[in-house]
Write a protein that holds these residues in place. Structure first.
Motif, PDB file in Angstrom:
ATOM      1  N   GLU A  45       8.654  14.892  -1.247  1.00 52.73           N
ATOM      2  CA  GLU A  45       7.367  14.539  -1.670  1.00 52.73           C
ATOM      3  C   GLU A  45       7.174  13.438  -0.892  1.00 52.73           C
ATOM      4  O   GLU A  45       8.344  12.013  -1.904  1.00 52.73           O
ATOM      5  CB  GLU A  45       6.764  14.610  -2.824  1.00 52.73           C
ATOM      6  CG  GLU A  45       7.240  16.355  -3.899  1.00 52.73           C
ATOM      7  CD  GLU A  45       6.512  16.758  -4.704  1.00 52.73           C
ATOM      8  OE1 GLU A  45       5.632  15.798  -5.397  1.00 52.73           O
ATOM      9  OE2 GLU A  45       5.790  17.783  -5.403  1.00 52.73           O
ATOM     10  N   GLY A  46       6.737  12.790  -0.451  1.00 54.63           N
ATOM     11  CA  GLY A  46       5.939  11.458   0.020  1.00 54.63           C
ATOM     12  C   GLY A  46       6.607  11.483   1.013  1.00 54.63           C
ATOM     13  O   GLY A  46       7.376  12.060   1.537  1.00 54.63           O
ATOM     14  N   PHE A  47       6.094   9.661   2.022  1.00 51.70           N
ATOM     15  CA  PHE A  47       7.253   9.762   2.780  1.00 51.70           C
ATOM     16  C   PHE A  47       8.583   9.115   2.437  1.00 51.70           C
ATOM     17  O   PHE A  47       8.665   8.202   1.908  1.00 51.70           O
ATOM     18  CB  PHE A  47       6.237   8.402   3.649  1.00 51.70           C
ATOM     19  CG  PHE A  47       5.116   9.249   4.359  1.00 51.70           C
ATOM     20  CD1 PHE A  47       5.646  10.026   5.888  1.00 51.70           C
ATOM     21  CD2 PHE A  47       3.915   8.907   4.240  1.00 51.70           C
ATOM     22  CE1 PHE A  47       4.112  10.365   6.377  1.00 51.70           C
ATOM     23  CE2 PHE A  47       3.238   9.485   4.983  1.00 51.70           C
ATOM     24  CZ  PHE A  47       3.421  10.340   6.095  1.00 51.70           C
ATOM     25  N   ALA A  94       0.795  -0.992  -0.090  1.00 48.88           N
ATOM     26  CA  ALA A  94       0.051   0.149  -0.240  1.00 48.88           C
ATOM     27  C   ALA A  94       1.406   1.262   0.420  1.00 48.88           C
ATOM     28  O   ALA A  94       0.755   2.154  -0.293  1.00 48.88           O
ATOM     29  CB  ALA A  94      -0.843  -0.340   1.117  1.00 48.88           C
ATOM     30  N   TYR A  95       2.511   1.232   0.269  1.00 46.74           N
ATOM     31  CA  TYR A  95       2.913   2.402   0.629  1.00 46.74           C
ATOM     32  C   TYR A  95       3.197   2.498  -0.744  1.00 46.74           C
ATOM     33  O   TYR A  95       3.512   3.986  -0.383  1.00 46.74           O
ATOM     34  CB  TYR A  95       4.159   1.798   1.408  1.00 46.74           C
ATOM     35  CG  TYR A  95       4.854   0.906   0.644  1.00 46.74           C
ATOM     36  CD1 TYR A  95       5.781   1.469  -0.457  1.00 46.74           C
ATOM     37  CD2 TYR A  95       5.200  -0.071   1.099  1.00 46.74           C
ATOM     38  CE1 TYR A  95       7.154   0.461  -0.897  1.00 46.74           C
ATOM     39  CE2 TYR A  95       5.841  -1.197   0.058  1.00 46.74           C
ATOM     40  CZ  TYR A  95       6.427  -0.730  -0.803  1.00 46.74           C
ATOM     41  OH  TYR A  95       7.694  -1.507  -1.568  1.00 46.74           O
ATOM     42  N   VAL A  96       3.051   1.932  -1.845  1.00 48.55           N
ATOM     43  CA  VAL A  96       3.481   2.849  -3.222  1.00 48.55           C
ATOM     44  C   VAL A  96       2.937   3.478  -3.684  1.00 48.55           C
ATOM     45  O   VAL A  96       2.592   3.965  -4.182  1.00 48.55           O
ATOM     46  CB  VAL A  96       3.406   1.035  -3.977  1.00 48.55           C
ATOM     47  CG1 VAL A  96       3.656   1.406  -5.311  1.00 48.55           C
ATOM     48  CG2 VAL A  96       4.581   0.140  -3.581  1.00 48.55           C
ATOM     49  N   THR A  97       1.085   3.303  -3.448  1.00 53.63           N
ATOM     50  CA  THR A  97       0.041   4.545  -3.775  1.00 53.63           C
ATOM     51  C   THR A  97       0.242   5.400  -2.472  1.00 53.63           C
ATOM     52  O   THR A  97      -0.175   6.548  -3.242  1.00 53.63           O
ATOM     53  CB  THR A  97      -0.980   3.477  -3.783  1.00 53.63           C
ATOM     54  OG1 THR A  97      -1.365   2.589  -4.634  1.00 53.63           O
ATOM     55  CG2 THR A  97      -2.143   4.456  -4.213  1.00 53.63           C
ATOM     56  N   ILE A  98       0.301   5.099  -1.405  1.00 54.44           N
ATOM     57  CA  ILE A  98      -0.125   5.805  -0.557  1.00 54.44           C
ATOM     58  C   ILE A  98       1.338   7.391  -0.941  1.00 54.44           C
ATOM     59  O   ILE A  98       0.733   8.708  -0.661  1.00 54.44           O
ATOM     60  CB  ILE A  98       0.622   5.366   0.880  1.00 54.44           C
ATOM     61  CG1 ILE A  98      -0.285   4.534   1.152  1.00 54.44           C
ATOM     62  CG2 ILE A  98       1.348   6.973   1.965  1.00 54.44           C
ATOM     63  CD1 ILE A  98      -0.187   3.818   3.119  1.00 54.44           C
ATOM     64  N   ASN A  99       2.143   6.636  -1.452  1.00 58.56           N
ATOM     65  CA  ASN A  99       3.615   7.721  -1.313  1.00 58.56           C
ATOM     66  C   ASN A  99       3.003   8.138  -3.134  1.00 58.56           C
ATOM     67  O   ASN A  99       3.340   9.839  -3.136  1.00 58.56           O
ATOM     68  CB  ASN A  99       5.053   7.613  -1.619  1.00 58.56           C
ATOM     69  CG  ASN A  99       4.979   6.987  -0.255  1.00 58.56           C
ATOM     70  OD1 ASN A  99       5.309   7.475   0.922  1.00 58.56           O
ATOM     71  ND2 ASN A  99       6.276   5.447   0.148  1.00 58.56           N
ATOM     72  N   ALA A 100       2.964   8.044  -3.901  1.00 57.86           N
ATOM     73  CA  ALA A 100       2.327   7.875  -5.249  1.00 57.86           C
ATOM     74  C   ALA A 100       1.600   9.778  -5.254  1.00 57.86           C
ATOM     75  O   ALA A 100       0.885  10.445  -5.448  1.00 57.86           O
ATOM     76  CB  ALA A 100       1.428   7.241  -6.002  1.00 57.86           C
ATOM     77  N   LEU A 101       0.297   9.023  -3.613  1.00 58.69           N
ATOM     78  CA  LEU A 101      -0.551  10.155  -4.452  1.00 58.69           C
ATOM     79  C   LEU A 101      -0.135  11.919  -3.797  1.00 58.69           C
ATOM     80  O   LEU A 101      -0.558  12.546  -3.540  1.00 58.69           O
ATOM     81  CB  LEU A 101      -0.931   9.896  -2.568  1.00 58.69           C
ATOM     82  CG  LEU A 101      -2.527   8.418  -3.453  1.00 58.69           C
ATOM     83  CD1 LEU A 101      -2.843   7.992  -1.791  1.00 58.69           C
ATOM     84  CD2 LEU A 101      -3.589   9.357  -4.274  1.00 58.69           C
TER      85      LEU A 101
END
Length: 283
Positions: free
Chosen positions: A116-118, A33-40
């Motif tokens: 940008e992103g975590f 899920a972190y892949v999508t979270i960071n893309a957001l």
């Protein structure tokens, strides 16, 4: 000492892909899920395009899925502020960590002036396995000052941390970049680190960080942003665009315009939320 709540711990564990937390279905999206979270949390489509080249999927299922990630982002940011406060009180340890990043991200940092992103870094040095998962890599030494919120996963989670060898320090989105200096790579670094295509690093840089500043919205602007990013019809378009980007497709002009606008409003909404967290902490 400031207590990190069970809800914040669950958000952190889910972000890390903890199998039990994923199985409990507190959040949707699975172990990646972190892949999508960071893309957001990255504006535009650059991050999605980079991840598509590496075979990584960015996806949302529905409005509920998006809302759960908005909550998770707040919880992790809040925990990072608390952790930094506790660390400052304790005043031990190093403020230096390391990251193997995409060179495209580094170039973006040079223009934007903030992360940008975590931002996942490693206490114990540069990890070759992170190099192998990306294309066109840059080696980073990350020096943060004492104002920067962060989480030391190994110390926070102790025996519940599944990857102690990674010794991660997580730094939140919006953290300000005060300087970037290119330095020479050693021959050993050129030989050890190779990207997904077998290429050596583009270079090595020292990145210095300080706490970021986050734009606040008026109550009316906040409501408007939230309505826009959670609008069912708009989100349907965004989900389809994500599928296209993850399969390497180019968006048409209208879909790209909507995607860029949606990302901008989402990040304004997120930044407004974390500005409230910092204000509560009286920074």
């Amino acid at each position: 000492m400031k207590t990190i709540t069970t809800e914040e711990l669950n958000a952190i564990k889910f972000y890390l892909g903890d199998s039990k937390t994923v199985e409990d279905k507190i959040y949707l999206g699975g172990e990646k899920a972190y892949v999508t979270i960071n893309a957001l949390l990255n504006l535009g489509t650059r991050n999605e395009k980079d991840k598509a080249k590496e075979g990584k999927i960015v996806e949302l299922y529905n409005v509920g899925h998006l809302k759960s990630y908005l909550s998770l982002i707040n919880l992790i940011f809040s925990a990072s502020v608390k952790y930094k406060d506790n660390y400052t009180e304790d005043n031990t340890g190093s403020l230096t960590s390391y990251r193997v990043d995409r060179y495209s991200s580094l170039k973006h940092f040079l223009n934007s002036g903030s992360i940008e992103g975590f931002f996942s870094t490693c206490k114990s040095g540069l990890l070759p396995e992170y190099a192998n998962s990306k294309i066109d890599i840059a080696l980073l030494q990350v020096d943060r000052d004492s104002s920067v919120p962060f989480i030391d996963f190994e110390k926070l989670l102790k025996d519940h941390y599944a990857k102690p060898e990674e010794a991660e320090i997580l730094i939140p989105f919006g953290t300000r970049i005060t300087s970037i200096e290119k330095v020479e790579m050693t021959e050993e670094e050129k030989n050890i680190y190779h990207d997904q295509e077998g290429k050596p690093p583009v270079g090595k840089w020292i990145v210095k960080l300080s706490q970021g500043s986050y734009e606040t919205l008026s109550p009316t602007e906040e409501e408007q942003c939230y309505k826009y990013i959670t609008d069912t019809n708009i989100l349907k378009s965004i989900i389809e665009s994500m599928k296209g980007l993850s399969s390497g497709q180019q968006l048409n002009a209208e879909n790209e315009r909507v995607y860029f606008e949606w990302k901008e409003k989402l990040n304004k909404y997120v930044n407004n939320n974390v500005a409230k967290i910092l204000k509560r902490k009286e920074y």
